[in-house]
Design a protein around this motif. Structure first.
Motif, PDB file in Angstrom:
ATOM      1  N   THR A  92      23.862  -5.670   8.056  1.00 21.16           N
ATOM      2  CA  THR A  92      24.160  -6.972   7.436  1.00 21.16           C
ATOM      3  C   THR A  92      23.155  -8.042   7.866  1.00 21.16           C
ATOM      4  N   PHE A  95      20.730  -8.353   5.204  1.00 25.60           N
ATOM      5  CA  PHE A  95      21.240  -8.310   3.815  1.00 25.60           C
ATOM      6  C   PHE A  95      22.035  -9.553   3.430  1.00 25.60           C
ATOM      7  N   SER A 100      20.836 -13.549   7.029  1.00 23.64           N
ATOM      8  CA  SER A 100      19.998 -13.519   5.821  1.00 23.64           C
ATOM      9  C   SER A 100      20.715 -14.202   4.661  1.00 23.64           C
ATOM     10  N   VAL A 104      20.791 -12.216  -1.396  1.00 19.62           N
ATOM     11  CA  VAL A 104      21.281 -11.625  -2.644  1.00 19.62           C
ATOM     12  C   VAL A 104      21.123 -12.606  -3.808  1.00 19.62           C
ATOM     13  N   LEU A 146      14.482  -4.433  -2.951  1.00 22.12           N
ATOM     14  CA  LEU A 146      15.183  -5.016  -1.811  1.00 22.12           C
ATOM     15  C   LEU A 146      15.001  -4.178  -0.533  1.00 22.12           C
ATOM     16  N   LEU A 147      15.086  -2.856  -0.697  1.00 24.41           N
ATOM     17  CA  LEU A 147      14.966  -1.970   0.470  1.00 24.41           C
ATOM     18  C   LEU A 147      13.523  -1.816   0.928  1.00 24.41           C
ATOM     19  N   MET A 209      14.167  -5.038   3.430  1.00 26.52           N
ATOM     20  CA  MET A 209      15.242  -4.682   4.355  1.00 26.52           C
ATOM     21  C   MET A 209      14.817  -3.561   5.316  1.00 26.52           C
ATOM     22  N   LEU A 234      22.082   3.341   1.453  1.00 31.11           N
ATOM     23  CA  LEU A 234      21.872   2.145   0.627  1.00 31.11           C
ATOM     24  C   LEU A 234      21.184   2.508  -0.692  1.00 31.11           C
ATOM     25  N   GLY A 350      27.628  -3.677  -0.646  1.00 32.77           N
ATOM     26  CA  GLY A 350      26.723  -4.239  -1.664  1.00 32.77           C
ATOM     27  C   GLY A 350      27.442  -5.014  -2.752  1.00 32.77           C
TER      28      GLY A 350
END
Ligand code: HEM
Length: 403
Positions: A92, A95, A100, A104, A146-147, A209, A234, A350
């Motif tokens: 987290t 994310f 952070s 999102v 994102l990853l 991430m 993820l 998520g």
């Protein structure tokens, strides 16, 4: 007496309509299954068990894991407290709030850009496969970015993801032996790939991430193996599920033209529409990964310690004891506390990202296609009874509008 109803749920022929089977499974509060495991499908029971510390997500606590995936180091979806909480907290950090914040919501412009690019590439009129050209590429692009997974590698892990997800609930699959072998090979290949990727992020970090996790210098930073299995979780959780919500959502909207017309007039209404889709057509139909840590007795039936337990989210979401007229698609229904994203400590990590993507995706589809209609109903479905959704969704329309 044991039931073979879950085997029937696993049959491909029932994929488009598992609801009558779930109704039968809800007749008893606990259903003993032929393989010695148990299924629970009433809303109140599923909710209570999702919050019950006597219920484990760790396959090592099973007396007989059968064909289930049992990893020495498992991702946090398959771990119990305290490890579960520790690993989820570390993930987290990279994310969501408090470390952070805005990560999102900050994806919105890029998601909108992707949606516009995908719809603009549809033919001006005629037919499009909404899965191949929209529902699949959108979440995959979002989670990869994102990853920190190069989009060019997508064709490679798309195959592994399919093989892995296809045999999550091997006990109830036809041809389970082959599916389990393929699944286990895919898992090894995916972990090998992700191990190399973690090294790359360590050598040349970016803002992703994975770079954050790989270069984390806090005392509780993840070990390399935890990092590999977490990124695998993820990557898989971040696309197989959202793909199915967009596809199930498009299918349901096209079956309900009045709802589609209203969404077109009022795009803000997409929020309750998506919650109702998560209730009526949840992409995660059931959780086959629970185990009883001690004997658990419900309504006179004892689930012995070490037994496998399947929690039927899809059945609970249509329980007439909890939802009025449960098979009706009604985005205006009050008090829609569905279980489509789970509940309790494993509640979907998520969820904010999934909701954002699907809100934008369905509102855009509703506004940009004139007179869309289904070419085939029911459409063909993916093999997994757990992560359920169409494999193709051909839609015909009169014209495509500019964004
Ligand atoms: C519509 C899309 C989605 C649906 C329906 C969905 C559904 C779920 C459900 C039902 C669970 C609970 C599992 C359990 O209790 O064992 C869960 C957990 C999880 N989801 Fe999602 N998910 C979605 C999207 C995503 C996305 C986009 C990500 C990644 C960014 C994600 C990551 C996770 C993770 C990591 C967990 C495990 C949480 C934990 O064990 O604490 N999911 N999801």
């Amino acid at each position: 007496m044991s039931s073979d109803l879950m085997r029937q749920v696993g049959e491909q022929a029932n994929r488009h309509n598992p609801w009558p089977l779930y109704a039968q499974l809800r007749r008893d509060r606990v259903v003993p299954l032929a393989d010695g495991s148990y299924a629970v499908g009433r809303y109140d029971d599923v909710l209570a068990l999702l919050h019950d510390p006597r219920v484990s997500s760790d396959a090592h606590t099973l007396t007989d894991p059968g064909d289930r995936i049992v990893l020495d180091i498992a991702p946090f979806i398959n771990r119990d407290p305290p490890d579960h909480g520790r690993l989820r907290r570390v993930a987290t950090r990279f994310f969501g709030p408090p470390d952070s914040p805005g990560l999102v919501t900050g994806q919105e412009p890029e998601i909108r850009r992707q949606i516009d690019a995908l719809i603009s590439a549809f033919p001006e009129s005629g037919e499009v496969d909404v899965v191949d050209h929209f529902a699949y590429p959108l979440p995959v692009a979002v989670i990869c970015r994102l990853l920190g997974v190069p989009p060019a590698d997508e064709p490679q892990f798309r195959v592994w993801a399919g093989q892995l997800v296809g045999a999550l609930d091997a006990a109830n699959l036809e041809d389970s032996e082959d599916a389990v072998k393929t699944r286990n090979e895919a898992l090894l290949a995916l972990f090998g790939y992700l191990g190399d990727l973690v090294k790359k992020h360590r050598d040349s970090p970016d803002g992703s991430m994975l770079s954050g996790l790989a270069n984390d210098d806090e005392a509780d930073a993840m070990s390399d193996m935890d990092l590999v299995v977490t990124s695998g979780l993820l990557l898989i959780a971040g696309h197989e599920t959202t793909v199915n919500l967009i596809a199930n959502g498009t299918l349901t909207l096209l079956r309900n033209p009045d709802t589609l017309a209203r969404l077109r007039r009022d795009p803000g209404w997409v929020i309750p529409v998506v919650e109702e889709l998560l209730r009526l057509e949840p992409p995660v139909q059931y959780l086959p990964n629970r185990a009883a840590l001690t004997d658990i007795t419900i309504d006179g039936t004892t689930i012995p310690k070490g037994s496998a337990l399947t929690l039927l989210l899809g059945a609970a979401n249509r329980d007439p004891g909890r939802f009025t007229d449960p098979d009706r698609f009604d985005p205006d229904r009050p008090d829609n506390q569905h279980l489509g994203l789970g509940s309790g400590i494993h509640y979907c990590f998520g969820a904010p990202l999934a909701r954002l993507e699907v809100h934008l995706a369905l509102a855009a589809l509703a506004s940009r296609l004139d007179n869309p209609r289904l070419t085939a109903d029911p459409p063909p479905y993916r093999p997994s009874p757990v992560l359920r959704g169409p494999i193709h969704l051909p839609v015909t329309y009169d014209a495509r509008r500019t964004g």
